[in-house]
Write a protein that holds these residues in place. Structure first.
Motif, mmCIF file in Angstrom:
data_model
loop_
_atom_site.group_PDB
_atom_site.id
_atom_site.type_symbol
_atom_site.label_atom_id
_atom_site.label_comp_id
_atom_site.label_asym_id
_atom_site.label_seq_id
_atom_site.Cartn_x
_atom_site.Cartn_y
_atom_site.Cartn_z
ATOM 1 N N LEU A 412 -25.870 -28.312 38.494
ATOM 2 C CA LEU A 412 -25.761 -26.871 38.731
ATOM 3 C C LEU A 412 -26.526 -26.034 37.711
ATOM 4 C CD1 LEU A 412 -21.972 -26.458 39.620
ATOM 5 C CD2 LEU A 412 -23.901 -26.610 41.184
ATOM 6 N N ALA A 413 -26.598 -26.486 36.470
ATOM 7 C CA ALA A 413 -27.133 -25.658 35.395
ATOM 8 C C ALA A 413 -28.485 -25.068 35.768
ATOM 9 C CB ALA A 413 -27.261 -26.474 34.109
ATOM 10 N N GLN A 437 -18.270 -13.067 31.274
ATOM 11 C CA GLN A 437 -18.295 -12.653 32.674
ATOM 12 C C GLN A 437 -19.350 -11.583 32.907
ATOM 13 O OE1 GLN A 437 -13.922 -11.867 32.792
ATOM 14 N NE2 GLN A 437 -13.984 -13.013 34.717
ATOM 15 N N THR A 438 -19.362 -10.588 32.043
ATOM 16 C CA THR A 438 -20.348 -9.510 32.185
ATOM 17 C C THR A 438 -21.765 -10.053 32.144
ATOM 18 O OG1 THR A 438 -18.865 -7.851 31.246
ATOM 19 C CG2 THR A 438 -21.218 -7.377 31.153
ATOM 20 N N ASN A 439 -22.017 -10.974 31.226
ATOM 21 C CA ASN A 439 -23.367 -11.509 31.092
ATOM 22 C C ASN A 439 -23.737 -12.432 32.247
ATOM 23 O OD1 ASN A 439 -24.921 -11.056 28.205
ATOM 24 N ND2 ASN A 439 -22.731 -10.612 28.111
ATOM 25 N N CYS A 440 -22.789 -13.145 32.820
ATOM 26 C CA CYS A 440 -23.073 -13.913 34.031
ATOM 27 C C CYS A 440 -23.493 -12.962 35.146
ATOM 28 C CB CYS A 440 -21.856 -14.721 34.464
ATOM 29 S SG CYS A 440 -21.531 -16.183 33.435
ATOM 30 N N GLY A 441 -22.850 -11.794 35.174
ATOM 31 C CA GLY A 441 -23.177 -10.802 36.189
ATOM 32 C C GLY A 441 -24.565 -10.222 36.068
ATOM 33 N N PHE A 442 -25.229 -10.418 34.934
ATOM 34 C CA PHE A 442 -26.618 -9.978 34.806
ATOM 35 C C PHE A 442 -27.557 -10.811 35.670
ATOM 36 C CE2 PHE A 442 -25.853 -8.481 30.150
ATOM 37 C CZ PHE A 442 -25.183 -7.371 30.624
ATOM 38 N N TYR A 443 -27.123 -11.999 36.051
ATOM 39 C CA TYR A 443 -28.009 -12.942 36.728
ATOM 40 C C TYR A 443 -27.789 -13.028 38.233
ATOM 41 C CZ TYR A 443 -29.482 -14.281 32.113
ATOM 42 O OH TYR A 443 -30.000 -14.247 30.838
ATOM 43 N N ILE A 472 -19.424 -21.127 44.180
ATOM 44 C CA ILE A 472 -19.403 -21.542 42.781
ATOM 45 C C ILE A 472 -18.370 -20.704 42.032
ATOM 46 C CG2 ILE A 472 -20.712 -21.711 40.623
ATOM 47 C CD1 ILE A 472 -21.835 -23.600 42.610
ATOM 48 N N VAL A 473 -17.536 -21.384 41.251
ATOM 49 C CA VAL A 473 -16.600 -20.674 40.382
ATOM 50 C C VAL A 473 -16.950 -21.008 38.936
ATOM 51 C CG1 VAL A 473 -14.200 -20.260 39.765
ATOM 52 C CG2 VAL A 473 -14.799 -20.817 42.138
ATOM 53 N N LEU A 474 -17.266 -19.979 38.172
ATOM 54 C CA LEU A 474 -17.596 -20.146 36.758
ATOM 55 C C LEU A 474 -16.329 -19.868 35.954
ATOM 56 C CD1 LEU A 474 -20.986 -18.186 36.752
ATOM 57 C CD2 LEU A 474 -20.594 -20.626 37.162
ATOM 58 N N ILE A 475 -15.689 -20.943 35.501
ATOM 59 C CA ILE A 475 -14.432 -20.820 34.756
ATOM 60 C C ILE A 475 -14.745 -20.781 33.263
ATOM 61 C CG2 ILE A 475 -12.144 -21.792 34.405
ATOM 62 C CD1 ILE A 475 -12.540 -23.454 36.923
ATOM 63 N N ALA A 541 -24.128 -18.312 26.095
ATOM 64 C CA ALA A 541 -23.623 -19.312 27.040
ATOM 65 C C ALA A 541 -23.966 -18.929 28.474
ATOM 66 C CB ALA A 541 -22.118 -19.474 26.876
ATOM 67 N N ALA A 542 -23.813 -17.656 28.809
ATOM 68 C CA ALA A 542 -24.174 -17.200 30.158
ATOM 69 C C ALA A 542 -25.662 -17.379 30.400
ATOM 70 C CB ALA A 542 -23.771 -15.737 30.337
ATOM 71 N N GLN A 543 -26.477 -17.085 29.397
ATOM 72 C CA GLN A 543 -27.927 -17.210 29.553
ATOM 73 C C GLN A 543 -28.340 -18.666 29.741
ATOM 74 O OE1 GLN A 543 -30.260 -14.734 26.762
ATOM 75 N NE2 GLN A 543 -28.336 -13.742 26.222
ATOM 76 N N ALA A 544 -27.713 -19.559 28.991
ATOM 77 C CA ALA A 544 -28.045 -20.976 29.139
ATOM 78 C C ALA A 544 -27.619 -21.488 30.511
ATOM 79 C CB ALA A 544 -27.381 -21.792 28.033
ATOM 80 N N LEU A 545 -26.464 -21.038 30.968
ATOM 81 C CA LEU A 545 -25.950 -21.479 32.258
ATOM 82 C C LEU A 545 -26.878 -21.073 33.389
ATOM 83 C CD1 LEU A 545 -23.597 -22.928 33.628
ATOM 84 C CD2 LEU A 545 -22.361 -20.752 33.651
ATOM 85 N N PHE A 546 -27.564 -19.930 33.228
ATOM 86 C CA PHE A 546 -28.452 -19.429 34.276
ATOM 87 C C PHE A 546 -29.930 -19.644 33.964
ATOM 88 C CE2 PHE A 546 -24.573 -17.476 35.658
ATOM 89 C CZ PHE A 546 -24.701 -17.461 37.037
ATOM 90 N N GLY A 547 -30.229 -20.518 33.019
ATOM 91 C CA GLY A 547 -31.614 -20.930 32.824
ATOM 92 C C GLY A 547 -32.485 -19.945 32.085
ATOM 93 N N ALA A 548 -31.896 -19.027 31.320
ATOM 94 C CA ALA A 548 -32.707 -18.123 30.510
ATOM 95 C C ALA A 548 -33.098 -18.770 29.189
ATOM 96 C CB ALA A 548 -31.955 -16.820 30.250
#
Length: 975
Positions: A412-413, A437-443, A472-475, A541-548
């Motif tokens: 998934l990463a 959560q907020t930073n995940c929402g940037f992506y 997808i649930v990001l816990i 962590a959010a950036q790494a999860l979304f490939g930034a």
């Protein structure tokens, strides 16, 4: 074993030179001048003053607020050798240090601090708190640990601190250790030793003495020595091969000092309740003689229960010095300690030869620390100097390199195809929206859910039912604790919910806490270990999860058979999504960019706009993203970075131009074909020969705009024959809430455009009409409406909330009000397009209608700067981007679909005069601008509702605020 050969293998980051000048390698010989000074100073001191040189007292005490008022008199009375700083502000501690230094008349104080993870460990909320050593143990690039040590050393020196009681050289091989745990670099002796060496060398290379602790090794115990005496039951062979290993290497490579722990180690000294601190077998025989350490030896704090429970004040201090320690740290009673040592010297129970050696070691260390001259901390700009941008950038680099993708069985990463997923976040342990959560929402668009630590069965079922609708649930786990005794802050209900969710659908779990807790999540297929809950950690962590950014870390300890030492996947995304970082990371100045704050305040106070969003990106990093002010002048709803603005004519770029570019790439449209090829109704009009290229460049002779709505008013109000309160089959066009236009009027609009007059020449004249026509052409060519095509081809793959007609998707509340319309629709416009013509087409047109945020627009413009690609997906050919973002022949400011910097100084300027000549983008009537400078790889986006409450408000334009703000951005670029 030959440690020098071994260490050259494990410490590959920085080569070790035989002639390297480590300031505190006290094993090297004294030079003649140093020798003279040490002997001279020793002879000048009285016996009491010599004894006091072996004492280091507490300088602050959070348990006793008036203590710092007393410490100055303690220094003056006893002439102690040093002070140890604890909690306080930089200014308070620096002032106290200066007063104490002044009170130490003959010889400056050695100032120390226990700052294992930087000054923020003690100077909380006013300086940088770096990750604890366990997180740093996950880093694979040890050069970074060296640089970190240098930065910590720089900050210590600025505070007048000479000794940092770091690194922690304990090998934590007991997951239930309550006192070392995350203070250790981990369970592997090689990893611990290499990182201790780099941390030590970094600090000592800038002139701060390092101190390896807690000799002979505090890593394998379940007892906290602050409260009792821990016992280490291992054999000598085990101790020699493991616990002692880092200390041997540190001794060999010149660390300035060691700290001895309060431990009971029967294999080394079998006396009952005898702390190693008070054992000559441990301190003198093992550390000084067998290991051969020549530097300073500190005791651990003598106030701790591991000592005071078994030894009286004074007696304990004498025992510590007789054991071979050089400095008694934090004696429980300084007066009793000095008196007891004096008595021991007199009665011969403390050898005077040993005493002289210790005093001279302290003097030698002071000489090499520069304590031969008066010491004074400059209070000017102290906090600013400690918090230099480089200090915060170091913290981010450490976190980026430590975050660990433990496993990713579902691959998934990165989430390479965002359009395939419907995302939700679930934060456990925090009922407020988290930074993660907020930073995940940037992506990508997200639905955010939160739950407390204790989750009852009703809440669990509700969450399971709600989350079943998502792909997808990001816990994320929050408010965790470090100790196994506290179950790491986890509750049974949290663990059960995570397991239940993992069985039902795809989840990615991020643990913002101790890696030992991973033993509870062996069945979680995608697992990220983030180590702590620091705001920067959550962002990264959010950036790494979304490939930034890439995952690089490896677990420094083993939690279970499914989460073991050195486990961790590395990601390598060749083209990354936009990251979020500090301006200095891309060569820009935070201080200069902050000048925008006051200019925006002025803008709001002047009534130019009630609020705004500003975004600056460079080199694929968003380095400034702020929301200012409120949605309206009533100041009830603050602007957030999630708010959506009516971007007016920026729609021409964000929807019409990009879609046309893609269709041209696909061979479905041609810039040099006549628009009448795509809009057949033009074939019998004066526009039949106008090409797509000249229309998009605004060089087609079209009229600027047509106020269609004015013909639909009666006595200044909407004509009741044209507009209806209820939708029906004849009135399906939604113009505004409760306002539906007669379908036939759509044809009237188009016929008016088709029959409109052309200007006499094709000189540049900005026109909305060409974009009306382009949107119609797109629909005819593709078979899809512009809003559908833009959403499917761009917005969803890019992870945008950008949309036409946000009211259709439940996004009205996210939209900023655009105007109190009192000339047409007679109501507040929020989530419905402001442009009258676009509204009369149902909110979807080629010239206006899109709602977006600065964050979303940045992705579109970064795609352009990337040559039409984003995160490895090619949306538009690079050649097409290049062709469309150069000036139309004969034009000084227009590209194909894009506005560009006006090169003619006689014409109205459309942006900062500092912007590069190849800058492209667009402005929007409602108070928007979006510009990309390819020469600087720079994006500037400004979103406002300057039209609220009335579009007649032109203060944003007359005040030239957008170009002024853009100029600050260019001034921030450091040479």
């Amino acid at each position: 074993m030959k440690y020098s050969i071994f260490f050259l293998i494990i410490a590959t980051s920085i080569s070790i030179s035989a002639n390297r000048n480590l300031p505190f390698n006290l094993s090297r010989p004294l030079d003649r001048q140093e020798d003279i000074w040490v002997d001279s100073m020793y002879n000048r001191l009285t016996e009491t003053e010599k004894i006091a040189q072996l004492m280091m007292v507490r300088a602050t005490d959070e348990r006793n607020p008036v203590y710092e008022q007393q410490v100055e008199s303690v220094v003056r009375q006893y002439k102690v050798g040093g002070i140890c700083l604890f909690q306080g502000s930089p200014e308070m501690l620096a002032d106290l240090t200066n007063r104490c230094q002044a009170a130490s008349e003959k010889l400056p104080l050695m100032v120390s601090i226990d700052a294992e993870w930087g000054l923020g460990m003690r100077l909380k909320e006013s300086t940088v708190a770096y990750p604890k050593q366990l997180m740093l143990g996950a880093i694979q690039d040890n050069q970074l640990i060296y640089e970190y040590g240098k930065e910590v050393g720089r900050q210590c020196k600025r505070m007048g601190i000479h000794v940092n009681f770091a690194p922690d050289a304990d090998i934590n091989n007991n997951g239930e250790n309550p006192v070392i745990n995350d203070r250790s670099f981990g369970e592997d002796r090689n990893n611990v030793t290499a990182k201790c060496f780099q941390y030590m060398m970094g600090m000592q290379d800038v002139g701060v003495m390092a101190c390896a602790k807690h000799f002979p090794g505090h890593g394998d115990t379940k007892t906290d020595s602050h409260f009792d005496l821990p016992q280490i039951p291992h054999s000598i062979s085990r101790l020699d091969s493991l616990e002692l290993f880092p200390f041997r290497v540190m001794s060999q490579y010149g660390i300035g000092s060691f700290m001895v722990a309060h431990l009971n180690v029967p294999a080394l000294d079998n006396r009952e309740n005898r702390p190693t601190t008070l054992s000559r077998l441990v301190v003198h025989d093992l550390l000084r003689e067998k290991i051969g350490f020549k530097g300073l030896i500190f005791t651990d704090a003598m106030e701790m229960k591991a000592v005071t429970k078994y030894f009286e004040p004074g007696q304990a201090d004498v025992e510590a010095l007789r054991a071979g320690n050089d400095i008694v740290l934090l004696p429980a009673d300084i007066g009793a300690a000095i008196q007891a040592v004096k008595q021991a010297l007199e009665d011969g129970s403390y050898d005077r030869v040993e005493f002289e050696k210790s005093v001279k070691r302290v003097l030698r260390a002071k000489y090499r620390l520069g304590l031969v001259r008066p010491q004074h901390v400059d209070l000017n700009n102290l906090r600013k100097d400690l918090n230099q941008p480089e200090a915060w950038m170091m913290k981010r680099r450490l976190i980026e390199n430590a975050l660990t993708l433990v496993r990713d069985r579902s691959d998934l990463a990165g989430f390479e195809a965002l359009e395939k997923y419907h995302f939700a976040t679930l934060a456990l342990g925090d009922t407020n929206r988290t930074i993660f959560q907020t930073n995940c929402g940037f992506y990508a668009p997200m639905t955010h859910l939160n739950a407390p630590k204790e989750i009852d069965s009703t809440t669990q079922q509700r969450l399971l039912d709600t989350l079943s609708k998502f792909d997808i649930v990001l816990i994320s786990l929050h408010n965790m604790r470090s100790k196994a005794a506290d179950n790491f802050g986890l509750t049974e209900s949290e663990v059960l919910l995570i397991r239940a969710l993992s069985k039902r659908q795809q989840v990615a779990l991020t643990v913002f806490g101790n890696p030992y807790s991973l033993k509870y999540f062996n069945d979680t297929p995608t697992l990220i270990e983030a180590y702590n809950e620091d705001p920067i950690t959550q962002q990264v962590a959010a950036q790494a999860l979304f490939g930034a950014i890439d995952f690089k870390g490896k677990l420094p300890v083993s939690a279970s058979l499914s989460a073991f030492y050195k486990q961790g996947l590395e990601t390598h995304f060749t083209e990354k999504r936009l990251a979020y970082d500090r301006p200095e990371s891309v060569g820009m100045s935070s201080e200069t960019l902050a000048q925008m704050d006051s200019l925006v305040d002025q803008m709001i106070q002047n009534g130019a706009a009630p609020g705004c969003q500003i975004l600056v990106a460079r080199n694929n990093k968003i380095v400034w993203q702020k929301a200012y002010g409120y949605q309206t002048y009533e100041q009830t709803m603050p602007i957030t970075i999630d708010n959506l603005y009516d971007i007016a004519s920026v729609t021409k770029i964000a929807a019409t131009t990009i879609t046309t570019m893609q269709l041209v790439d696909q061979g479905k449209m041609n810039l040099d074909s006549c628009m009448s090829r795509y809009v057949p109704e033009l074939r019998k009009t004066n526009k039949k020969d106008l090409t797509l290229r000249e229309i998009l460049a605004h060089h087609a002779g079209l009229q600027p705009w047509i106020p269609f709505y004015q013909r639909t008013l009666e006595n200044g109000l909407p004509d009741a024959h044209i507009y209806h309160r209820e939708k029906d089959q004849d009135s399906e066009i939604t113009v505004a809430p409760g306002m539906y236009m007669d379908n036939a009027w759509v044809d009237t609009i188009w016929n008016t455009i088709f029959r409109s007059e052309l200007r006499a020449d094709k000189k540049y004249k900005y026109s909305d009409l060409g974009l009306y026509l382009t949107a119609r052409a797109i629909e005819n060519v593709s078979g899809s409406k512009l809003d559908v095509l833009a959403r499917e081809q761009f917005y969803k793959p890019l992870g945008l909330s950008t949309t036409f007609t946000p009211w259709k998707y439940g996004l009205t509340d996210r939209c900023v009000p655009t105007e109190e319309d009192r000339y047409f629709r007679q109501q507040r416009l929020q989530g419905y397009v402001h442009d009258m013509g676009a509204a009369m087409l149902g909110g979807v047109s080629g010239h206006a209608g899109v709602f977006s945020s600065a964050n979303d627009l940045a992705k579109i413009f970064q795609m352009f700067l990337n040559g039409g690609s984003y995160f490895g997906k090619q949306y538009i050919r690079p050649e097409t981007v290049n062709e469309w973002t150069i000036r139309f022949p004969g034009s000084t400011r227009r590209g194909i679909g894009f506005d560009m910097k006006e090169l003619d100084p006689k014409e109205t300027q459309n942006m900062s005069d500092m912007a590069g000549p190849n800058t492209f983008g667009h402005t929007g009537f409602t108070g928007i601008c979006a510009w990309a400078d390819p020469d600087q790889n720079l994006i500037f986006i400004f979103c406002s509702n300057r039209t609220y409450p009335s579009m007649e408000n032109n203060k944003l334009i007359s005040g030239n605020y957008r170009p002024k703000l853009q100029s600050i951005v260019y001034k921030s670029i450091m040479k």
